[in-house]
Design an enzyme around this catalytic site. Structure first.
Site, PDB file in Angstrom:
ATOM      1  N   GLY A 186       6.425   4.735   8.524  1.00 62.97           N
ATOM      2  CA  GLY A 186       5.559   5.906   8.583  1.00 62.97           C
ATOM      3  C   GLY A 186       5.694   6.589   9.929  1.00 62.97           C
ATOM      4  CE  LYS A 201      -2.081   2.860   2.654  1.00 65.73           C
ATOM      5  NZ  LYS A 201      -2.097   4.030   1.764  1.00 65.73           N
ATOM      6  CD  GLU A 238       9.415  12.531  11.966  1.00 66.06           C
ATOM      7  OE1 GLU A 238       8.254  12.089  12.058  1.00 66.06           O
ATOM      8  OE2 GLU A 238      10.345  11.882  11.472  1.00 66.06           O
ATOM      9  CD  GLU A 289      12.794   0.451   9.883  1.00 63.24           C
ATOM     10  OE1 GLU A 289      13.241   1.406  10.563  1.00 63.24           O
ATOM     11  OE2 GLU A 289      13.353  -0.649   9.808  1.00 63.24           O
ATOM     12  CB  THR A 327       5.882   7.680  16.215  1.00 61.74           C
ATOM     13  OG1 THR A 327       7.248   7.598  15.780  1.00 61.74           O
ATOM     14  CG2 THR A 327       5.766   7.008  17.568  1.00 61.74           C
ATOM     15  N   GLY A 336       2.102   4.059  13.580  1.00 65.28           N
ATOM     16  CA  GLY A 336       2.741   2.792  13.949  1.00 65.28           C
ATOM     17  C   GLY A 336       2.129   2.209  15.215  1.00 65.28           C
ATOM     18  CB  CYS A 392      12.661   8.594   8.945  1.00 66.45           C
ATOM     19  SG  CYS A 392      13.732   7.512   7.997  1.00 66.45           S
TER      20      CYS A 392
HETATM   21  P1  NAD Z   1       1.803   8.116   7.964  1.00 66.03           P
HETATM   22  O1  NAD Z   1       2.070   7.347   9.211  1.00 66.03           O
HETATM   23  O2  NAD Z   1       0.752   9.134   7.981  1.00 66.03           O
HETATM   24  O3  NAD Z   1       1.433   7.131   6.769  1.00 66.03           O
HETATM   25  C1  NAD Z   1       2.264   6.065   6.364  1.00 66.03           C
HETATM   26  C2  NAD Z   1       1.429   5.029   5.631  1.00 66.03           C
HETATM   27  O4  NAD Z   1       0.504   4.450   6.554  1.00 66.03           O
HETATM   28  C3  NAD Z   1       0.588   5.593   4.490  1.00 66.03           C
HETATM   29  O5  NAD Z   1       0.559   4.669   3.432  1.00 66.03           O
HETATM   30  C4  NAD Z   1      -0.786   5.724   5.135  1.00 66.03           C
HETATM   31  O6  NAD Z   1      -1.829   5.684   4.191  1.00 66.03           O
HETATM   32  C5  NAD Z   1      -0.805   4.499   6.029  1.00 66.03           C
HETATM   33  N1  NAD Z   1      -1.746   4.574   7.165  1.00 66.03           N
HETATM   34  C6  NAD Z   1      -2.183   5.663   7.826  1.00 66.03           C
HETATM   35  N2  NAD Z   1      -3.058   5.323   8.803  1.00 66.03           N
HETATM   36  C7  NAD Z   1      -3.167   3.971   8.764  1.00 66.03           C
HETATM   37  C8  NAD Z   1      -3.919   3.013   9.510  1.00 66.03           C
HETATM   38  N3  NAD Z   1      -4.731   3.371  10.499  1.00 66.03           N
HETATM   39  N4  NAD Z   1      -3.788   1.705   9.204  1.00 66.03           N
HETATM   40  C9  NAD Z   1      -2.942   1.308   8.217  1.00 66.03           C
HETATM   41  N5  NAD Z   1      -2.236   2.176   7.448  1.00 66.03           N
HETATM   42  C10 NAD Z   1      -2.332   3.491   7.726  1.00 66.03           C
HETATM   43  O7  NAD Z   1       3.212   8.727   7.555  1.00 66.03           O
HETATM   44  P2  NAD Z   1       3.529   9.733   6.361  1.00 66.03           P
HETATM   45  O8  NAD Z   1       3.055  11.087   6.776  1.00 66.03           O
HETATM   46  O9  NAD Z   1       3.070   9.153   5.074  1.00 66.03           O
HETATM   47  O10 NAD Z   1       5.127   9.684   6.371  1.00 66.03           O
HETATM   48  C11 NAD Z   1       5.916  10.438   7.214  1.00 66.03           C
HETATM   49  C12 NAD Z   1       6.362   9.663   8.423  1.00 66.03           C
HETATM   50  O11 NAD Z   1       7.070   8.471   8.045  1.00 66.03           O
HETATM   51  C13 NAD Z   1       7.342  10.434   9.270  1.00 66.03           C
HETATM   52  O12 NAD Z   1       7.000  10.328  10.629  1.00 66.03           O
HETATM   53  C14 NAD Z   1       8.676   9.747   9.029  1.00 66.03           C
HETATM   54  O13 NAD Z   1       9.600   9.893  10.051  1.00 66.03           O
HETATM   55  C15 NAD Z   1       8.259   8.342   8.816  1.00 66.03           C
HETATM   56  N6  NAD Z   1       9.308   7.610   8.083  1.00 66.03           N
HETATM   57  C16 NAD Z   1      10.078   6.703   8.753  1.00 66.03           C
HETATM   58  C17 NAD Z   1      11.093   6.035   8.085  1.00 66.03           C
HETATM   59  C18 NAD Z   1      11.957   5.021   8.785  1.00 66.03           C
HETATM   60  O14 NAD Z   1      12.557   4.202   8.104  1.00 66.03           O
HETATM   61  N7  NAD Z   1      12.055   5.019  10.097  1.00 66.03           N
HETATM   62  C19 NAD Z   1      11.321   6.282   6.734  1.00 66.03           C
HETATM   63  C20 NAD Z   1      10.515   7.214   6.086  1.00 66.03           C
HETATM   64  C21 NAD Z   1       9.502   7.874   6.779  1.00 66.03           C
END
Ligand code: NAD
Length: 495
Positions: free
Chosen positions: A233, A176, A390, A255, A235, A238, A289
């Site tokens: 994504g 996804k 963040e 992650e 925290t 997650g 991230c």
């Molecule tokens: P997000 O958590 O909003 O979304 C990430 C993904 O999760 C998207 O595909 C979203 O549609 C999906 N999602 C959202 N709610 C969900 C739910 N309830 N159930 C299942 N899936 C769901 O994050 P974002 O805004 O897209 O990305 C930015 C974040 O990602 C930042 O916090 C960044 O630090 C983190 N990130 C971490 C790493 C790492 O390797 N540690 C790498 C890149 C980004």
């Protein structure tokens, strides 16, 4: 304009328009809609999961030996390499990132498939020390169906980091992509479909499911066929996924976010440290991230270092990702730019000094894009929200420190523990600090360098589990122990 994939999701091996709501995806450099992508419906998620379970159990895949599975990964790597220009241009259009960066991400995706193929062919199972009249074996088996959920910042690289080891492990995958950036994942899906077809493998091994996280992502996590979720994504997302996984007692790897400290000791090579600090936070416009978003400088060097840093940050070239001179490209979306701007407003309310940036760039070239100027702040305590949350944009906050204990205390005073950078000529100090800081990755006299051969992941609220490395495939498998009796006599108790 790059070739835009048709408005079709990949559902259980079939390309078709999703039955869910349409969403526009926008080029953040211009604000123009580049494509409309329909989400899949919840029924289609269930259909994809059923198809994935069937594909995973199909003897053509289930009985394929590792060195034959590796052929699929090699073929995908080739197809990615052949499509480098298209994939890079597509990702630049969808995410705003500079073309130099998206080309590197495409290269890294291909390298991930190749490395994982090599790791798969050379992965060994174990004959463990026997303690009786039996031979003991430790072997690894596929989980079945893996859900892979990714954010918008580096889609093709994060897709490859999940897809390659999950397929190598013998699984089927439901991928996804993020709502704002689905295009390159859909293009990658076309390449994987082609490789599966060429090798006569079940088409349902990959689905690419577009749509909102709270609907499509949530349905993937909860589907009874899905045996593992791998997530990158934020925290808080997650944490939501971890609750849902706990209900099913399903393993998941996370992650998550970061607020990584970059440390400049008084004896650092200042030229190297300046370049490294700027690259660490302002490359990818800070949407990374592992961005080094908190800068700690030894108090005796602080004024001089931060002064010179600000001079150089003012000269960074802000522009569209398609311009080869651009260093700081637009942010992924206008809404995200507004959230970064709101954080800088908050910093002002908290009493920050804005040393440079702190607004959108002026002029007609920037009018329609999601631009934000590279920004340096100081004058805040590490406990402020600006230093703790963040921001995920081109915003650096600088803080002085007095000695090593003070530095380690401040650096570790964060819910996150993703990365850390240390700039010094003193190898003993580097060692001490590197071992005391809570971070999954520490860079010493370098920053934001990556090797697929080196495990990656976070401590504390930055994540659970590790990706990459030779053992990366094992995160997508179940370990099984076998005891194989070799005694001539029956077991004594039964006599
Ligand atoms: P997000 O958590 O909003 O979304 C990430 C993904 O999760 C998207 O595909 C979203 O549609 C999906 N999602 C959202 N709610 C969900 C739910 N309830 N159930 C299942 N899936 C769901 O994050 P974002 O805004 O897209 O990305 C930015 C974040 O990602 C930042 O916090 C960044 O630090 C983190 N990130 C971490 C790493 C790492 O390797 N540690 C790498 C890149 C980004």
């Amino acid at each position: 304009m790059p070739r835009i994939p048709a408005d079709e999701a990949l559902i259980a091996g079939e390309w078709r328009r999703g039955a869910g709501a349409p969403a526009d995806t926008v080029d953040p450099a211009t604000g123009r809609v580049i494509a409309t992508v329909h989400a899949v419906s919840l029924d289609e998620v269930a259909e994809a999961a059923r198809g994935a379970a069937e594909a995973a159990a199909d003897p053509r895949w289930r009985d394929l030996l590792p060195h034959r599975r590796a052929l699929l990964l090699h073929r995908v790597a080739e197809l990615i390499e052949e499509s480098t220009d298209d994939l890079a241009a597509l990702q630049t259009a969808d995410t705003g990132k500079a073309l130099t960066e998206t080309r590197a991400l495409v290269g890294s995706a291909a390298a991930t498939f190749r490395y994982t193929a090599a790791a798969l062919e050379t992965a060994e199972e174990a004959i463990t020390p026997s303690r009786g009249d039996y031979v003991t074996l430790s072997v690894y088996e596929p989980i079945g169906v893996v859900g892979a959920i990714n954010p918008w910042n580096s889609p093709i690289a994060s897709d490859a980091q999940k897809l390659a080891p999950a397929l190598a492990g013998g699984n089927a995958v439901l991928l996804k992509p993020a709502e704002w950036t689905p295009l390159v994942s859909l293009a990658l899906g076309r390449l994987v479909t082609r490789a599966l077809d060429e090798l006569g493998l079940p088409a349902g091994l990959l689905s690419v499911l577009t749509g909102r996280g709270s609907l499509v992502g949530d349905a993937i996590v909860r589907d009874p066929h899905v045996g593992k979720v791998t997530f990158t994504g934020g925290t808080s997302t997650g944490r939501t996924l971890a609750h849902a996984a706990a209900e099913k007692l399903m393993p998941l790897s996370l992650e998550l976010g970061g607020k990584s400290p970059t440390v400049v000791l008084a004896d650092a090579d200042v030229e190297q440290a300046l370049a490294g600090v700027m690259f660490g936070i302002f490359s990818s416009s800070g949407q990374s991230c592992i961005a080094g978003s908190r800068l700690f400088v030894a108090r005796e060097l602080y004024e001089e270092f931060v002064g010179e840093l600000v001079e150089r940050v003012r000269k960074l070239r802000v522009g569209p990702g398609t311009d080869p001179d651009t260093q700081v490209a637009p942010l992924v979306h206008h809404r995200h730019r507004d959230s970064v701007a709101a954080y800088v407003d908050l910093a002002r309310e908290e009493g920050a000094r804005v040393l440079c940036g702190g607004g959108v760039p002026q002029g007609p070239a920037y009018r329609d894009g999601a631009y934000y100027l590279p920004t340096v702040l100081d004058g805040l305590p590490n406990s402020s929200r600006t230093c703790q949350e963040e921001i995920f944009g081109p915003v650096l906050v600088a803080l002085p420190f007095d000695d090593e204990d003070d530095l380690v205390r401040q650096a570790n005073s964060s819910v996150y523990g993703l990365a850390c950078g240390i700039w010094t000529r003193d190898h003993r100090a580097a060692w001490r600090i590197a071992r005391r800081v809570d971070a999954g990755t520490v860079w010493i006299n370098t920053y934001k360098q990556f090797s697929i051969a080196t495990p990656f992941g976070g401590m504390k609220e930055s994540g659970l589990g590790r990706e990459k490395g030779r053992d990366g495939i094992r995160a997508y498998q179940r370990q099984k122990s076998l005891y194989w009796g070799v005694a001539d006599a029956p077991l004594p108790w039964a006599n």
